[in-house]
Scaffold this motif. Structure first.
Motif: not given
Length: 978
Positions: A216-218, A220, A222-224, A251-252, A263
């Motif tokens: 999902e981070v890769y 979008s 957006e960081p998680y 962190q992307p 990431i």
């Protein structure tokens, strides 16, 4: 540069005027002038320089002086390098360098310059190499930039590796591991992940949903981030699953176009903090529950009611289906469930059960005091009958131990599998222990009430019996023949019998209430009060004390054997001290008389033995000398040797007898040296075997790192040989085993009193036989001179007395341990020598040889004229110049004269108030290098080699014991002079 080349005066250079240049030189010059790259032409053997404008920029102000000069003149700081370039190029070869470092002076100072260099040969019209064309690219800025980047990259890598958090770099949509730091490796159990995708490297993380988060981070961009997340690390080889709590962020990473390419994972392992917080919560909950349990159970006075409430509260608190309490049978094999709680509709567990039904391993665990914890009985304890019958899938069973034995159990059951936490097991255990302690107290109180009722019924009966008993004890006390006194624990007289009062002609009122040590029994005897006070203090501490006291009483001098014994109450506390004394005055006098008689008997035996042995020896000496004199007078000289030999043997036996007596009296002359006892015994092994014969088996047990001792080695050998021969005789005629053992021992204060030696470190040499042993009366006299149990003619009775004297004179002791029929052990204890042994030193002393003198001067001082004359004659025959004196004063006058004296030979005991040692010390004041040989027959001042009132032997001093062989005298003198 083209203008400058045309305007330059080339006629003064090896190239000559431009008009005369060869076509090859012109073509090469034209080439470099049209090149945007820095180029320089080195023409001819001297490398005459022609360069372009780009080269002028590279060389700086230096280029103005380089046109038309040789390259060595133009660049003097790199002569060796350019020599190689010219040699290679003019031979037709090429050279190329990348980022080559040189130290060049382009602006007035030397600086580091990195360059890409290319050297190619140029040819004349005949096709021969005539010059070298150099192309130069200055890469200094590029090299320094690369170095700065590399240093920064290294710093970042160091920060990455040393970070206290865990970090990882994942690339691509499949999340392939490119970098991980030590913190990340530790988190994942040190698995190898570099180059692998998340699916390949960490399947446990995939199944726990972390792959979906990365996807999902890769996708979008957006960081998680998360706090307090749980990560279950895959099981290790022993099947243990490690549960970690982590805070982390995904962190992307984007490229220059803003596209996600990877990431960056960063976080912290906060397991310890989470566990501490959880433990705190569990602890608070446990304490609240235990407080609630106490409030409900403490007021109860019935054991069954206490356990009923306890089992219900535990089961409700932990959501279990059943909780029961059981008492273990006296035989430890069965148990009775007397109460418990079960979920409505469940099967009760009341009644009697067998522990073994749980399995031998479970029973052993419980008996050892360890809880039985079962998460899933069908997996961990398949086929366990009680669990199957009751539908139990999970259980915690707490053993209740008293005095090392299993007394009771508390068990918690659940109908479904369950993972019991440490906090849950702890609260079950603490609740069980608290309630069981309460049950034990309630039961003890009930038993005490029953006991009190019984005791109250018996008190009246016992009171009359006690009164009668006290009267009986008082009657016995008063009629005792011993002095008996009852004391308080602080030493005051509480009661005293008539026998004790009669000894001081007093009544009880004179002493009751007074300190025992200050009463008339002890007051008139110096030192007695202090001994009594010390004895009372020990008795008050619980020790029984014996005192042997010679007292001055009002009724006369008396000797008593006192005992001070503590009296204890039921709790083991000292409540009084009983003093008892028996008068032993008559026995002591009898023992003194007996000792005096024994002493006189020993003296008589010693003198009688001496007279007997010396008469025999003197008869042999005088008889042989008389026959020798008679045969010489008759002119019969054949066979005279046997008379000389007979007299000589008698003299030697007399000398040996004297040495044994001196050994016993501790007055023999010793020559102690640092000695390894184990090595000495090993060297004697063959001699001992020959001496004890084939019927005796010899065993020698040595000690690793045996301490050295400082003894006369030859005397120690004699002592050991004597003991071995005695052991052989004790085992005759059948023989047996003779053991010699060595060890290091530390003798303390107790040994000092028992062994009569100083406390310290000793080497013990034990000679052990399996012979007939000694009765006590023989052991007491074994060391007496001339005492022997052997038949007449089979021993002098001086062997053990000599061993005893040698040991005592050497600072040690010898002791006998024996019993009839059980053999004998004789132990020599000799003090440890604190130092090292020189292996080159020969403990046996010098080799006796018949050495001749070389005209040296020897002064002989001896008050015995016959012996002095003999010594003088022997030395003159040996080639020495001899001076003689009859006393110390006369000898000292010769020593203080200017006469040459190489060696002083003097007796120790001299008449006239000056002994031999004093003469030697006085002589050495003026003759410090004088060598001195002492001759003595009686060590009345100090053992040779040991310090005493006359000092130890100094360098250049020696000693010889009388009587001595003539050869020994001459050998010793030669040895000292050499």
């Amino acid at each position: 540069m083209g203008d400058r080349i045309r305007a330059f005066d080339w006629s003064s250079t090896p190239l000559g005027p431009i008009a005369g240049w060869s076509p090859g030189l012109v073509a090469a010059t034209a080439l470099l002038l049209h090149s945007p790259t820095a180029m320089v032409l080195l023409w001819g053997a001297e490398g005459t320089m022609i360069h372009n404008d780009a080269y002028a920029m590279f060389a700086g102000e230096r280029h103005l002086d380089q046109l038309g000069v040789g390259v060595h003149t133009g660049w003097p700081e790199v002569v060796e390098f350019n020599t190689h370039v010219l040699r290679t190029g003019l031979a037709g070869g090429s050279l190329q360098y990348r980022d080559h470092l040189m130290r060049l002076n382009r602006t007035g100072t030397l600086e580091d310059v990195w360059m890409d260099l290319s050297y190619s040969p140029t040819f004349d019209e005949a096709g021969r190499p005539a010059g070298v064309l150099a192309m130069i690219v200055d890469t200094t800025a590029t090299v320094l930039a690369r170095r700065r980047i590399a240093a920064e990259h290294g710093r970042l890598e160091q920060l990455f590796e040393q970070s206290p958090t865990f970090m990882a770099l994942l690339s691509g949509p499949e999340h392939r591991f490119e970098l991980v730091n030590p913190g990340y490796r530790q988190l994942i159990g040190h698995r190898e992940v570099i180059g692998l995708t998340m699916v390949e490297a960490l399947p446990d993380a995939v199944t726990q949903g972390y792959l979906a988060l990365l996807d999902e981070v890769y996708r979008s961009g957006e960081p998680y981030s998360a706090k307090g997340a749980t990560y279950m690390v895959e099981p290790n080889p022993d099947g243990h699953v490690d549960e970690r709590v982590i805070d982390f962020v995904f962190q992307p990473i984007r490229d220059a176009a803003g596209m996600v390419t990877g990431i960056f994972v960063e976080g912290a392992d906060v397991t310890d903090r989470a566990v501490a917080e959880r433990d705190l919560r569990d602890s608070e909950a446990r304490l609240r529950f235990l407080d609630q349990l106490g409030e409900r159970t403490v007021p109860l006075g019935d054991a069954d009611a206490i356990m009923a409430v306890t089992t219900e509260l535990i089961a409700m608190h932990l959501g279990a289906s059943r909780c029961v309490y059981a008492d273990i049978d006296a035989d430890g094999e069965g148990c009775k469930v007397g109460g418990g709680w079960v979920l409505p509709g469940g099967v009760p567990l009341d009644g009697r059960h067998h522990l073994i039904d749980l399995g031998a391993a479970a029973v052993a665990l419980l008996r050892a005091g360890e809880p039985l914890i079962v998460g899933d009985a069908t997996v961990e304890m398949p086929g366990t009958a009680p669990f199957e019958a009751l539908g139990v899938r999970a259980s915690v069973c707490i053993p209740l131990i008293r005095n090392g034995r299993l007394h009771a159990l508390l068990a918690l059951h659940d109908a479904k599998p369950r993972r019991w936490s440490t906090a849950e097991v702890l609260v079950i255990r603490q609740a069980a222990m608290r309630s069981w302690a309460l049950v034990e107290r309630v039961r003890a109180e009930a038993a005490l009430r029953d006991l009190n009722a019984t005791l109250e019924a018996r008190v009246a009966e016992r009171a009359a019996a006690v009164q009668q008993g006290e009267q009986t004890i008082r009657t016995v006390f008063e009629n005792s023949f011993m002095d008996q006194t009852l004391l308080s624990t602080t030493g005051e007289v509480v009661y005293v019998n008539a026998t004790a009062l009669a000894g001081i002609e007093a009544v009880s009122a004179d002493v009751i209430g007074r300190p025992f040590a200050t009463t008339p029994w002890f007051a008139a005897t110096p030192g007695a009060p202090d001994q009594v006070r010390a004895g009372i203090a020990r008795a008050a501490a619980g020790d029984s004390v014996r005192l042997h006291l010679a007292l001055d009483l009002p009724t006369g001098a008396r000797v008593y054997d006192y005992s001070l014994r503590p009296a204890f109450d039921g709790a083991g506390n000292v409540v009084a001290i009983v003093s008892e004394a028996i008068e032993i005055t008559a026995r002591v006098r009898a023992e003194d008389a007996l000792r005096q008689a024994q002493k006189m008997e020993a003296v008589g035996q010693l003198t009688g033995g001496l007279a007997h042995d010396f008469n025999n020896l003197l008869a042999a000496i005088s008889g042989n000398l008389e026959l020798l004199e008679r045969r010489i007078a008759q002119g019969r000289i054949d066979g005279l040797a046997r008379y000389i030999d007979g007299a000589t043997q008698g003299a030697r036996r007399a000398a040996a007898l004297t040495q044994r007596l001196l050994a016993f009296s501790r007055r023999q002359t010793l020559d102690p040296r640092p000695t390894d006892a184990d090595r000495l015994i090993a060297d004697m092994t063959d001699l001992i075997r020959q001496s004890v014969g084939p019927t005796v088996a010899l065993e020698i047990a040595t000690t690793e790192k045996l301490w050295p001792i400082n003894v006369d080695a030859s005397q120690l050998e004699n002592a050991l040989l004597n003991l071995c021969v005695n052991a052989r005789d004790a085992m005759a005629p059948d023989g047996g085993c003779l053991r010699i053992r060595t060890d290091n021992v530390m003798l303390g204060e107790g040994d000092v009193l028992r062994r009569d030696v100083a406390a310290g470190e000793y080497v013990r040499i034990s000679v052990i036989d399996g012979g007939a042993g000694m009765p006590p009366e023989v052991m007491q006299r074994a060391f007496d001179p001339f005492f022997t149990t052997k038949p007449i003619g089979h021993g002098t009775g001086l062997g053990l007395s000599m061993v005893y004297g040698f040991a005592r004179q050497s600072g040690g002791q010898v002791r006998i341990e024996s019993a009839e029929g059980q053999g004998t052990t004789i132990c020599l204890c000799l003090p440890r020598f604190h130092g090292t042994i020189d292996p080159a030193v020969d403990a046996a002393g010098p080799v006796v040889t018949d050495e001749q003198g070389a005209g040296e001067t020897v002064l002989v001082i001896d008050d015995e004229p016959v012996l002095r004359a003999l010594i003088v004659e022997v030395l003159v025959e040996a080639g020495y110049r001899v001076l003689e004196a009859g006393d110390g004063a006369e000898g000292l006058r010769l020593l203080e004269s200017g006469a040459r004296i190489d060696l002083l030979v003097t007796d120790v005991g001299l008449p006239g108030g000056m002994n031999g040692r004093q003469v030697a010390d006085a002589a050495r004041l003026s003759r410090p290098a004088l060598r001195v040989l002492f001759i003595t027959g009686f060590a009345d001042i100090a053992a040779v080699g040991q310090a005493g009132s006359w000092g130890g032997l100094e360098p250049g001093m020696g000693v010889l014991t009388k009587p001595f062989p003539v050869a020994s005298l001459t050998a010793k003198i030669r040895e000292m002079l050499d």
